[in-house]
Scaffold this motif. Structure first.
Motif, PDB file in Angstrom:
ATOM      1  N   ALA A  65      -6.540 -20.180  -1.728  1.00 56.83           N
ATOM      2  CA  ALA A  65      -7.885 -20.532  -1.267  1.00 56.83           C
ATOM      3  C   ALA A  65      -7.939 -21.968  -0.752  1.00 56.83           C
ATOM      4  O   ALA A  65      -7.458 -22.891  -1.411  1.00 56.83           O
ATOM      5  CB  ALA A  65      -8.891 -20.339  -2.395  1.00 56.83           C
ATOM      6  N   GLY A  66      -8.554 -22.131   0.417  1.00 57.81           N
ATOM      7  CA  GLY A  66      -8.814 -23.462   0.951  1.00 57.81           C
ATOM      8  C   GLY A  66     -10.097 -24.032   0.397  1.00 57.81           C
ATOM      9  O   GLY A  66     -10.223 -25.235   0.178  1.00 57.81           O
ATOM     10  N   ILE A  67     -11.077 -23.162   0.175  1.00 56.80           N
ATOM     11  CA  ILE A  67     -12.359 -23.539  -0.427  1.00 56.80           C
ATOM     12  C   ILE A  67     -12.695 -22.495  -1.477  1.00 56.80           C
ATOM     13  O   ILE A  67     -12.611 -21.297  -1.218  1.00 56.80           O
ATOM     14  CB  ILE A  67     -13.488 -23.607   0.619  1.00 56.80           C
ATOM     15  CG1 ILE A  67     -13.119 -24.560   1.757  1.00 56.80           C
ATOM     16  CG2 ILE A  67     -14.801 -24.056  -0.020  1.00 56.80           C
ATOM     17  CD1 ILE A  67     -14.139 -24.586   2.885  1.00 56.80           C
ATOM     18  N   GLY A  68     -13.089 -22.942  -2.657  1.00 55.27           N
ATOM     19  CA  GLY A  68     -13.424 -22.008  -3.719  1.00 55.27           C
ATOM     20  C   GLY A  68     -12.228 -21.711  -4.607  1.00 55.27           C
ATOM     21  O   GLY A  68     -11.109 -22.200  -4.389  1.00 55.27           O
ATOM     22  N   VAL A  69     -12.467 -20.880  -5.612  1.00 48.79           N
ATOM     23  CA  VAL A  69     -11.463 -20.594  -6.635  1.00 48.79           C
ATOM     24  C   VAL A  69     -11.180 -19.103  -6.756  1.00 48.79           C
ATOM     25  O   VAL A  69     -10.026 -18.690  -6.813  1.00 48.79           O
ATOM     26  CB  VAL A  69     -11.930 -21.138  -8.014  1.00 48.79           C
ATOM     27  CG1 VAL A  69     -10.915 -20.782  -9.105  1.00 48.79           C
ATOM     28  CG2 VAL A  69     -12.159 -22.634  -7.952  1.00 48.79           C
ATOM     29  N   ARG A  70     -12.250 -18.286  -6.798  1.00 45.45           N
ATOM     30  CA  ARG A  70     -12.095 -16.878  -7.184  1.00 45.45           C
ATOM     31  C   ARG A  70     -12.474 -15.941  -6.042  1.00 45.45           C
ATOM     32  O   ARG A  70     -13.550 -16.041  -5.458  1.00 45.45           O
ATOM     33  CB  ARG A  70     -12.932 -16.593  -8.429  1.00 45.45           C
ATOM     34  CG  ARG A  70     -12.420 -17.368  -9.629  1.00 45.45           C
ATOM     35  CD  ARG A  70     -13.305 -17.286 -10.835  1.00 45.45           C
ATOM     36  NE  ARG A  70     -12.641 -17.914 -11.982  1.00 45.45           N
ATOM     37  CZ  ARG A  70     -12.754 -19.218 -12.297  1.00 45.45           C
ATOM     38  NH1 ARG A  70     -13.546 -20.002 -11.560  1.00 45.45           N
ATOM     39  NH2 ARG A  70     -12.100 -19.714 -13.325  1.00 45.45           N
ATOM     40  N   SER A  71     -11.559 -14.995  -5.770  1.00 44.35           N
ATOM     41  CA  SER A  71     -11.783 -13.961  -4.759  1.00 44.35           C
ATOM     42  C   SER A  71     -11.899 -12.611  -5.453  1.00 44.35           C
ATOM     43  O   SER A  71     -11.370 -12.419  -6.556  1.00 44.35           O
ATOM     44  CB  SER A  71     -10.616 -13.919  -3.769  1.00 44.35           C
ATOM     45  OG  SER A  71     -10.440 -15.158  -3.124  1.00 44.35           O
TER      46      SER A  71
ATOM     47  N   CYS B 134       0.839  -1.192   0.000  1.00 47.46           N
ATOM     48  CA  CYS B 134       0.000   0.000   0.000  1.00 47.46           C
ATOM     49  C   CYS B 134       0.884   1.255   0.000  1.00 47.46           C
ATOM     50  O   CYS B 134       1.844   1.356   0.775  1.00 47.46           O
ATOM     51  CB  CYS B 134      -0.911  -0.008   1.223  1.00 47.46           C
ATOM     52  SG  CYS B 134      -2.075   1.360   1.261  1.00 47.46           S
ATOM     53  N   LEU B 135       0.525   2.208  -0.881  1.00 43.95           N
ATOM     54  CA  LEU B 135       1.297   3.442  -1.017  1.00 43.95           C
ATOM     55  C   LEU B 135       0.564   4.667  -0.499  1.00 43.95           C
ATOM     56  O   LEU B 135       1.181   5.714  -0.281  1.00 43.95           O
ATOM     57  CB  LEU B 135       1.675   3.652  -2.489  1.00 43.95           C
ATOM     58  CG  LEU B 135       2.428   2.500  -3.151  1.00 43.95           C
ATOM     59  CD1 LEU B 135       2.679   2.800  -4.622  1.00 43.95           C
ATOM     60  CD2 LEU B 135       3.746   2.217  -2.432  1.00 43.95           C
ATOM     61  N   LYS B 136      -0.770   4.567  -0.346  1.00 44.92           N
ATOM     62  CA  LYS B 136      -1.536   5.652   0.263  1.00 44.92           C
ATOM     63  C   LYS B 136      -2.833   5.078   0.814  1.00 44.92           C
ATOM     64  O   LYS B 136      -3.302   4.016   0.389  1.00 44.92           O
ATOM     65  CB  LYS B 136      -1.796   6.769  -0.735  1.00 44.92           C
ATOM     66  CG  LYS B 136      -2.761   6.439  -1.847  1.00 44.92           C
ATOM     67  CD  LYS B 136      -3.045   7.695  -2.689  1.00 44.92           C
ATOM     68  CE  LYS B 136      -4.123   7.429  -3.721  1.00 44.92           C
ATOM     69  NZ  LYS B 136      -4.454   8.653  -4.502  1.00 44.92           N
ATOM     70  N   PRO B 137      -3.484   5.749   1.787  1.00 43.23           N
ATOM     71  CA  PRO B 137      -4.632   5.175   2.486  1.00 43.23           C
ATOM     72  C   PRO B 137      -5.825   4.933   1.568  1.00 43.23           C
ATOM     73  O   PRO B 137      -6.113   5.709   0.653  1.00 43.23           O
ATOM     74  CB  PRO B 137      -4.962   6.233   3.545  1.00 43.23           C
ATOM     75  CG  PRO B 137      -3.704   7.009   3.728  1.00 43.23           C
ATOM     76  CD  PRO B 137      -3.061   7.035   2.384  1.00 43.23           C
ATOM     77  N   THR B 138      -6.529   3.846   1.850  1.00 46.99           N
ATOM     78  CA  THR B 138      -7.798   3.553   1.183  1.00 46.99           C
ATOM     79  C   THR B 138      -8.541   2.516   2.006  1.00 46.99           C
ATOM     80  O   THR B 138      -8.074   2.066   3.062  1.00 46.99           O
ATOM     81  CB  THR B 138      -7.568   3.065  -0.269  1.00 46.99           C
ATOM     82  OG1 THR B 138      -8.823   3.038  -0.954  1.00 46.99           O
ATOM     83  CG2 THR B 138      -6.951   1.689  -0.303  1.00 46.99           C
ATOM     84  N   THR B 139      -9.718   2.123   1.511  1.00 50.69           N
ATOM     85  CA  THR B 139     -10.523   1.070   2.131  1.00 50.69           C
ATOM     86  C   THR B 139     -10.639  -0.078   1.147  1.00 50.69           C
ATOM     87  O   THR B 139     -10.823   0.134  -0.049  1.00 50.69           O
ATOM     88  CB  THR B 139     -11.936   1.582   2.463  1.00 50.69           C
ATOM     89  OG1 THR B 139     -11.828   2.745   3.291  1.00 50.69           O
ATOM     90  CG2 THR B 139     -12.758   0.534   3.186  1.00 50.69           C
ATOM     91  N   LEU B 140     -10.538  -1.309   1.662  1.00 49.74           N
ATOM     92  CA  LEU B 140     -10.669  -2.470   0.798  1.00 49.74           C
ATOM     93  C   LEU B 140     -11.470  -3.553   1.494  1.00 49.74           C
ATOM     94  O   LEU B 140     -11.698  -3.528   2.691  1.00 49.74           O
ATOM     95  CB  LEU B 140      -9.288  -2.999   0.378  1.00 49.74           C
ATOM     96  CG  LEU B 140      -8.296  -3.438   1.469  1.00 49.74           C
ATOM     97  CD1 LEU B 140      -8.628  -4.803   2.047  1.00 49.74           C
ATOM     98  CD2 LEU B 140      -6.884  -3.444   0.914  1.00 49.74           C
ATOM     99  N   CYS B 141     -11.910  -4.528   0.683  1.00 49.70           N
ATOM    100  CA  CYS B 141     -12.526  -5.733   1.246  1.00 49.70           C
ATOM    101  C   CYS B 141     -12.300  -6.885   0.286  1.00 49.70           C
ATOM    102  O   CYS B 141     -12.044  -6.685  -0.912  1.00 49.70           O
ATOM    103  CB  CYS B 141     -14.008  -5.545   1.528  1.00 49.70           C
ATOM    104  SG  CYS B 141     -15.007  -5.390   0.051  1.00 49.70           S
ATOM    105  N   LEU B 142     -12.395  -8.103   0.819  1.00 47.24           N
ATOM    106  CA  LEU B 142     -12.185  -9.314   0.037  1.00 47.24           C
ATOM    107  C   LEU B 142     -13.380 -10.237   0.234  1.00 47.24           C
ATOM    108  O   LEU B 142     -13.772 -10.523   1.362  1.00 47.24           O
ATOM    109  CB  LEU B 142     -10.893 -10.018   0.469  1.00 47.24           C
ATOM    110  CG  LEU B 142     -10.463 -11.217  -0.369  1.00 47.24           C
ATOM    111  CD1 LEU B 142      -9.974 -10.760  -1.744  1.00 47.24           C
ATOM    112  CD2 LEU B 142      -9.369 -12.017   0.339  1.00 47.24           C
ATOM    113  N   THR B 143     -13.946 -10.720  -0.888  1.00 46.20           N
ATOM    114  CA  THR B 143     -15.092 -11.626  -0.841  1.00 46.20           C
ATOM    115  C   THR B 143     -14.807 -12.821  -1.756  1.00 46.20           C
ATOM    116  O   THR B 143     -13.780 -12.891  -2.411  1.00 46.20           O
ATOM    117  CB  THR B 143     -16.375 -10.928  -1.305  1.00 46.20           C
ATOM    118  OG1 THR B 143     -16.239 -10.590  -2.697  1.00 46.20           O
ATOM    119  CG2 THR B 143     -16.658  -9.666  -0.510  1.00 46.20           C
ATOM    120  N   GLY B 144     -15.774 -13.736  -1.832  1.00 51.80           N
ATOM    121  CA  GLY B 144     -15.672 -14.857  -2.761  1.00 51.80           C
ATOM    122  C   GLY B 144     -15.109 -16.095  -2.105  1.00 51.80           C
ATOM    123  O   GLY B 144     -15.594 -16.550  -1.069  1.00 51.80           O
ATOM    124  N   ALA B 145     -14.068 -16.682  -2.709  1.00 58.92           N
ATOM    125  CA  ALA B 145     -13.451 -17.895  -2.191  1.00 58.92           C
ATOM    126  C   ALA B 145     -12.891 -17.655  -0.791  1.00 58.92           C
ATOM    127  O   ALA B 145     -12.583 -16.516  -0.408  1.00 58.92           O
ATOM    128  CB  ALA B 145     -12.333 -18.350  -3.132  1.00 58.92           C
TER     129      ALA B 145
END
Length: 312
Positions: A107-113, A66-77
Motif C-alpha cells: 500500500a502507498g496510502i493506508g494499511v488494510r485492503s 486462480c484455479l477456477k473462475p470467480t469474481t473479485l474486488c479489492l477495496t480499502g487501502a
C-alpha cells in the motif's frame, strides 16, 4: 475444488466476517474488519451479504493463483492490484479465470485492503463467526500454499464511483462521546487533550492504537476493571491515550475518556505510524445521527454497472 492457491500471504492476511457478536461474557472480543465500510462495500460490489467472509490484507503483498473462475474486488487501502501483471482498478469487480495470477502490491496510502469474492470465502468458524483473532487462537494468518475456496459464481461487473471511494489522509479528527470518567479530568486537562495533535505510535495493531503527545492526568487513582467497547479511549498510567480496536481485551482497569464513533474508527484503521489525530467531543444524540447516516450510506450505496469492455 479450491478457487485459489496462496503463492505469497503477505505480512498479515486473515479471514474476517462482520465480527463475533455476543461473546464478551466469556472473554471473546468480536474481531472483524478494522475498516468496516471498505469491507462491507467489497462484499456489496460482488453482491454478497455484508457478513460474508473476505480477506483483510495488512500492508499488501498477497499473491494468489486462480484455479477456477470467480469474481473479485479489492477495496480499502490504496494498494496496487495486478491480474496477470496488468494493473486493475480498485473498488471495482474483476472476472478471473483458471491460471490467472492475482497480485496485491504494498500500500502507498493506508494499511488494510479487503479482497471479496463471489459468494464469500469458505472458511472455518468459531462461535458462529469466521473472524480471525490470532490472540485468542481463533484462526491464524494465511500461509504459503493454503487453498482458498469462493462459494459463488461469476457476478455482473460493478464499480463504485470515485467520489464515494475512501478518502485517506495522514491527519484526521476523531469524534468521540465523552464517558462518565471524563468528568474527573480538570478543565485544564480536558482542554489539553482536545488541543493536542497526537501522533500514531509504532505500537499499533488490531488490539489498539497507542498515541504519543501530551500526557493527560485522569485524576483517578484506582478503579475497578469493567467492560470496554471498540473505540474506547483508554488512559494508562503514563497518560498517553490508547484507542482500543477490534481485537482488544474485553475488560480493563484503566480510566476511559470516552469512545470514538464507528465511522471515524474506519479512517483511524488506515493510519500508519507518525500520522496525526485530534479529538472533538460530540453529544450522544449527534453520535446516533452520525451512526445512522453511516449505516444508511453502506446499506443503500449505489454502484455503476460496467460493460464487458469497461471491466477488461
Amino acid at each position: 475444488m479450491s478457487t485459489f492457491s496462496v503463492v505469497s500471504p503477505g505480512p498479515l492476511t486473515t479471514f474476517q466476517d462482520a465480527g463475533r457478536i455476543g461473546h464478551h461474557a466469556i472473554g471473546l472480543t468480536e474481531g472483524g474488519p478494522m475498516d468496516f465500510r471498505s469491507f462491507a462495500i467489497a462484499n456489496r460490489l460482488v453482491e454478497n451479504d455484508i457478513n460474508s467472509t473476505a480477506l483483510e490484507i495488512t500492508f499488501g503483498g498477497l499473491i494468489l493463483k486462480c484455479l477456477k473462475p470467480t469474481t473479485l474486488c479489492l477495496t480499502g487501502a490504496y494498494a496496487p492490484l495486478f491480474i496477470n501483471g496488468k494493473a486493475k482498478p480498485l473498488w471495482q469487480t474483476h472476472q478471473v479465470n483458471s491460471g490467472d495470477e492475482i497480485k496485491i502490491g504494498f500500500a502507498g496510502i493506508g494499511v488494510r485492503s479487503y479482497l471479496a469474492v463471489s459468494g464469500g470465502f469458505d472458511s472455518p468458524r468459531w462461535f458462529n463467526s469466521s473472524a480471525t483473532v490470532i490472540r485468542e487462537s481463533l484462526g491464524q494468518a494465511l500461509q504459503k500454499g493454503d487453498s482458498l475456496t469462493a462459494l459463488g459464481n461469476a457476478k455482473p461487473a460493478n464499480r463504485l464511483h470515485y467520489l464515494k471511494q475512501a478518502s485517506l489522509r495522514k491527519q484526521i479528527t476523531l469524534r468521540f462521546i465523552a464517558g462518565y470518567q471524563w468528568q474527573h479530568l480538570t478543565a485544564a486537562e480536558q482542554a489539553k487533550f482536545l488541543a493536542c495533535d497526537y501522533q500514531i505510535s509504532p505500537r499499533n495493531d488490531r488490539m489498539g492504537y497507542q498515541l504519543e503527545g501530551d500526557a493527560i492526568d485522569s485524576g483517578i487513582e484506582k478503579i475497578y476493571s469493567e467492560g470496554i467497547s471498540k473505540g474506547t479511549i483508554q488512559l494508562p498510567g503514563n497518560g498517553q491515550p490508547i484507542i482500543l480496536m477490534n481485537d482488544r481485551q474485553t475488560i480493563g482497569g484503566y480510566p476511559k475518556l470516552g469512545s470514538v464513533i464507528s465511522a471515524d474508527l474506519d479512517r483511524l484503521s488506515q493510519l500508519t505510524a507518525g500520522a496525526s489525530v485530534r479529538f472533538i467531543a460530540i453529544s450522544p444524540e449527534q453520535a446516533i445521527r452520525e451512526f445512522n447516516a453511516y449505516s444508511d450510506e453502506i446499506e443503500h450505496i449505489r454502484f455503476e454497472a460496467l460493460t464487458l469492455s469497461q471491466s477488461a
